[in-house]
Enzyme design. Structure first.
Site, short mmCIF file in Angstrom:
data_model
loop_
_atom_site.label_atom_id
_atom_site.label_comp_id
_atom_site.label_asym_id
_atom_site.label_seq_id
_atom_site.Cartn_x
_atom_site.Cartn_y
_atom_site.Cartn_z
N HIS A 2 21.54 -49.56 -35.24
CA HIS A 2 21.53 -49.88 -33.82
C HIS A 2 22.88 -50.39 -33.32
CE1 HIS A 2 16.84 -50.31 -33.90
NE2 HIS A 2 17.25 -49.07 -34.00
N CYS A 25 39.77 -44.15 -19.28
CA CYS A 25 39.23 -43.61 -18.03
C CYS A 25 38.92 -44.67 -16.97
CB CYS A 25 37.98 -42.76 -18.31
SG CYS A 25 36.50 -43.75 -18.59
C1 BJW Z 1 10.32 -62.61 -40.65
C2 BJW Z 1 10.86 -63.87 -40.58
C3 BJW Z 1 11.32 -64.41 -41.78
C4 BJW Z 1 10.31 -63.40 -38.62
N1 BJW Z 1 11.18 -63.68 -42.90
N2 BJW Z 1 10.18 -61.93 -41.77
C5 BJW Z 1 8.36 -42.48 -31.35
C6 BJW Z 1 7.20 -43.03 -30.84
C7 BJW Z 1 7.22 -43.84 -29.69
C8 BJW Z 1 8.42 -44.15 -29.06
C9 BJW Z 1 9.57 -43.62 -29.57
C10 BJW Z 1 9.54 -42.80 -30.69
N3 BJW Z 1 10.82 -42.44 -30.99
C11 BJW Z 1 11.65 -43.06 -30.10
C12 BJW Z 1 10.92 -43.77 -29.22
C13 BJW Z 1 11.45 -44.60 -28.09
C14 BJW Z 1 12.02 -45.93 -28.53
C15 BJW Z 1 10.94 -46.72 -29.23
O1 BJW Z 1 10.93 -46.87 -30.43
N4 BJW Z 1 10.03 -47.29 -28.48
C16 BJW Z 1 8.94 -48.09 -29.08
C17 BJW Z 1 9.09 -49.53 -28.64
C18 BJW Z 1 7.63 -47.49 -28.76
N5 BJW Z 1 13.17 -45.71 -29.41
C19 BJW Z 1 14.36 -45.50 -28.93
O2 BJW Z 1 14.57 -45.45 -27.74
C20 BJW Z 1 15.48 -45.29 -29.94
N6 BJW Z 1 16.17 -44.11 -29.58
C21 BJW Z 1 15.72 -42.88 -29.91
O3 BJW Z 1 14.83 -42.71 -30.70
O4 BJW Z 1 16.41 -41.86 -29.28
C22 BJW Z 1 15.75 -40.59 -29.17
C23 BJW Z 1 14.54 -40.73 -28.23
C24 BJW Z 1 14.63 -41.46 -27.07
C25 BJW Z 1 13.50 -41.61 -26.23
C26 BJW Z 1 12.29 -41.01 -26.60
C27 BJW Z 1 12.22 -40.27 -27.79
C28 BJW Z 1 13.36 -40.13 -28.61
C29 BJW Z 1 16.50 -46.41 -29.86
C30 BJW Z 1 15.94 -47.72 -30.24
C31 BJW Z 1 17.03 -48.81 -30.09
C32 BJW Z 1 16.45 -50.21 -30.26
N7 BJW Z 1 17.38 -51.15 -29.79
C33 BJW Z 1 17.05 -52.59 -29.93
C34 BJW Z 1 17.94 -53.47 -28.98
C35 BJW Z 1 19.36 -53.33 -29.17
C36 BJW Z 1 19.89 -54.16 -30.29
C37 BJW Z 1 20.29 -55.56 -29.89
O5 BJW Z 1 20.65 -55.87 -28.76
O6 BJW Z 1 20.22 -56.39 -30.80
O7 BJW Z 1 17.18 -53.00 -31.30
S1 BJW Z 1 15.38 -53.00 -29.55
C38 BJW Z 1 15.18 -54.24 -30.72
O8 BJW Z 1 14.10 -53.84 -31.61
C39 BJW Z 1 16.47 -54.23 -31.56
C40 BJW Z 1 15.92 -54.26 -32.96
O9 BJW Z 1 16.87 -53.74 -33.88
C41 BJW Z 1 14.67 -53.44 -32.86
C42 BJW Z 1 13.70 -53.68 -33.98
O10 BJW Z 1 13.19 -54.98 -33.92
P1 BJW Z 1 12.84 -55.72 -35.27
O11 BJW Z 1 14.05 -55.85 -36.09
O12 BJW Z 1 11.67 -55.07 -35.90
O13 BJW Z 1 12.49 -57.19 -34.72
P2 BJW Z 1 11.11 -57.82 -34.21
O14 BJW Z 1 11.43 -59.07 -33.49
O15 BJW Z 1 10.30 -56.82 -33.53
O16 BJW Z 1 10.34 -58.17 -35.57
C43 BJW Z 1 10.82 -59.17 -36.46
C44 BJW Z 1 9.84 -59.24 -37.62
O17 BJW Z 1 10.36 -60.17 -38.54
C45 BJW Z 1 8.43 -59.73 -37.21
O18 BJW Z 1 7.45 -58.84 -37.71
C46 BJW Z 1 8.30 -61.10 -37.87
O19 BJW Z 1 7.03 -61.33 -38.44
C47 BJW Z 1 9.31 -61.00 -38.98
N8 BJW Z 1 9.92 -62.27 -39.32
N9 BJW Z 1 10.79 -64.30 -39.24
C48 BJW Z 1 10.57 -62.43 -42.82
N10 BJW Z 1 11.83 -65.64 -41.82
ZN ZN Z 2 36.37 -44.21 -20.89
#
Ligand code: BJW
Ligand code: ZN
Length: 247
Positions: free
Chosen positions: A116, A149
């Site tokens: 990401h 740009c």
């Molecule tokens: C602990 C703990 C401890 C706590 N020990 N554990 C297929 C199906 C449906 C939708 C889509 C699909 N394919 C694509 C999509 C669309 C979309 C998507 O996924 N939407 C869903 C929400 C439904 N995906 C995209 O848009 C992606 N692009 C893409 O696929 O392009 C092609 C496309 C586009 C559109 C349609 C179809 C295809 C891009 C996704 C980019 C995500 N970006 C983010 C934000 C930017 C980063 C930033 O600013 O930091 O990235 S979103 C946010 O979520 C961030 C994270 O990297 C990401 C994942 O979150 P994560 O890491 O899982 O965190 P949490 O908070 O959710 O969970 C933390 C976990 O830790 C919890 O379970 C706790 O229990 C645990 N925990 N403490 C162990 N101590």
């Molecule tokens: Zn530029």
């Protein structure tokens, strides 16, 4: 606490996928847990191209705060354990992280794919000029502009609705496929991720289709938990070193 341990022998290939939970014990908020709000908005609503288009200053304020938080944090025992197992396995190891905080790199991980993007780079919001290193925390108007740009610079982060770098996706799939072709034992370990965000949330299924043994180490239940053969619940800093036999 985890008494289970992943068996890693001389032929095992290991791929680790991490999410925000691995950095929680370094003091960084996760996205979907408590503290996942920023100025009253869901983080996902700030981290989109539409949000940047509508109010780039607000999005830069958000990423400035994220840089300040990540810059003050250090890797924890779970990041260090992942780096240590990489040192043992060499090219039989790959780390794919959804995190943008840079803590895996600080822990010593090198076979690392930042799916990401990175908090520590910016790029042009319009042209293809390459990303530049950027550690500025107080981004204030006039907002930074592209040298090539003149358009606004933006964080080099993959926002919702944007494509991941195809080279990163390919690196993950190539690693998984290579294990399948070699007939090697393949282990997929996800750490601290809620399994909500694709494509990363789907990698476990892909790995399982290729015969991987799949493990999840997470504090709570994940949305994609059904694809894991083994689910270990607990804080990453305790669970991960134990699972990797380093505890
Ligand atoms: C602990 C703990 C401890 C706590 N020990 N554990 C297929 C199906 C449906 C939708 C889509 C699909 N394919 C694509 C999509 C669309 C979309 C998507 O996924 N939407 C869903 C929400 C439904 N995906 C995209 O848009 C992606 N692009 C893409 O696929 O392009 C092609 C496309 C586009 C559109 C349609 C179809 C295809 C891009 C996704 C980019 C995500 N970006 C983010 C934000 C930017 C980063 C930033 O600013 O930091 O990235 S979103 C946010 O979520 C961030 C994270 O990297 C990401 C994942 O979150 P994560 O890491 O899982 O965190 P949490 O908070 O959710 O969970 C933390 C976990 O830790 C919890 O379970 C706790 O229990 C645990 N925990 N403490 C162990 N101590
Ligand atoms: Zn530029």
């Amino acid at each position: 606490m985890a008494t289970e341990r992943i068996s890693i022998d001389a032929g095992t290939r290991l791929i680790v996928l991490t999410g925000a939970g691995i950095s929680a014990e370094s003091g960084l908020a996760t996205f979907r847990g408590a503290g996942g709000l920023w100025e009253g908005s869901r983080v996902e609503d700030v981290a989109t191209p539409e949000a940047f288009e509508a109010d780039p200053e607000r999005v830069w304020r958000f990423y400035g705060a994220r840089r300040a938080g990540a810059g003050a944090a250090g890797p924890n025992r779970a990041h260090l354990a992942v780096a240590e197992i990489e040192a043992r396995l060499g090219d039989r190891f790959l780390l794919a992280t959804q995190n943008v905080d840079g803590l895996h790199g600080l822990a010593g991980s090198r076979r690392l794919v930042e799916l990401h993007g990175s908090l520590w780079r910016s790029r042009c919001s319009r042209c293809e000029a390459p990303p530049v290193e950027d550690r500025v925390v107080d981004v204030a108007p006039p907002l930074p502009a592209c040298d090539a740009c003149g358009s606004l610079m933006r964080p080099d982060i993959v926002w919702f609705g944007e494509m991941l770098d195809p080279a990163h996706e390919w690196a993950v799939r190539r690693f998984l496929k290579a294990a399948g072709v070699a007939g090697a034992r393949l282990v997929f370990l996800a750490i601290g991720t809620s399994g909500n965000v694709h494509p990363a949330a789907g990698y476990v299924r892909y790995a399982k289709d290729l015969g991987a043994e799949t493990w999840l180490a997470n504090a709570d239940e994940a949305a994609n938990a059904r694809w894991f053969d083994h689910v270990v619940t607990g804080p990453a800093t305790s669970v991960v070193p134990a699972l990797l036999g380093l505890g």
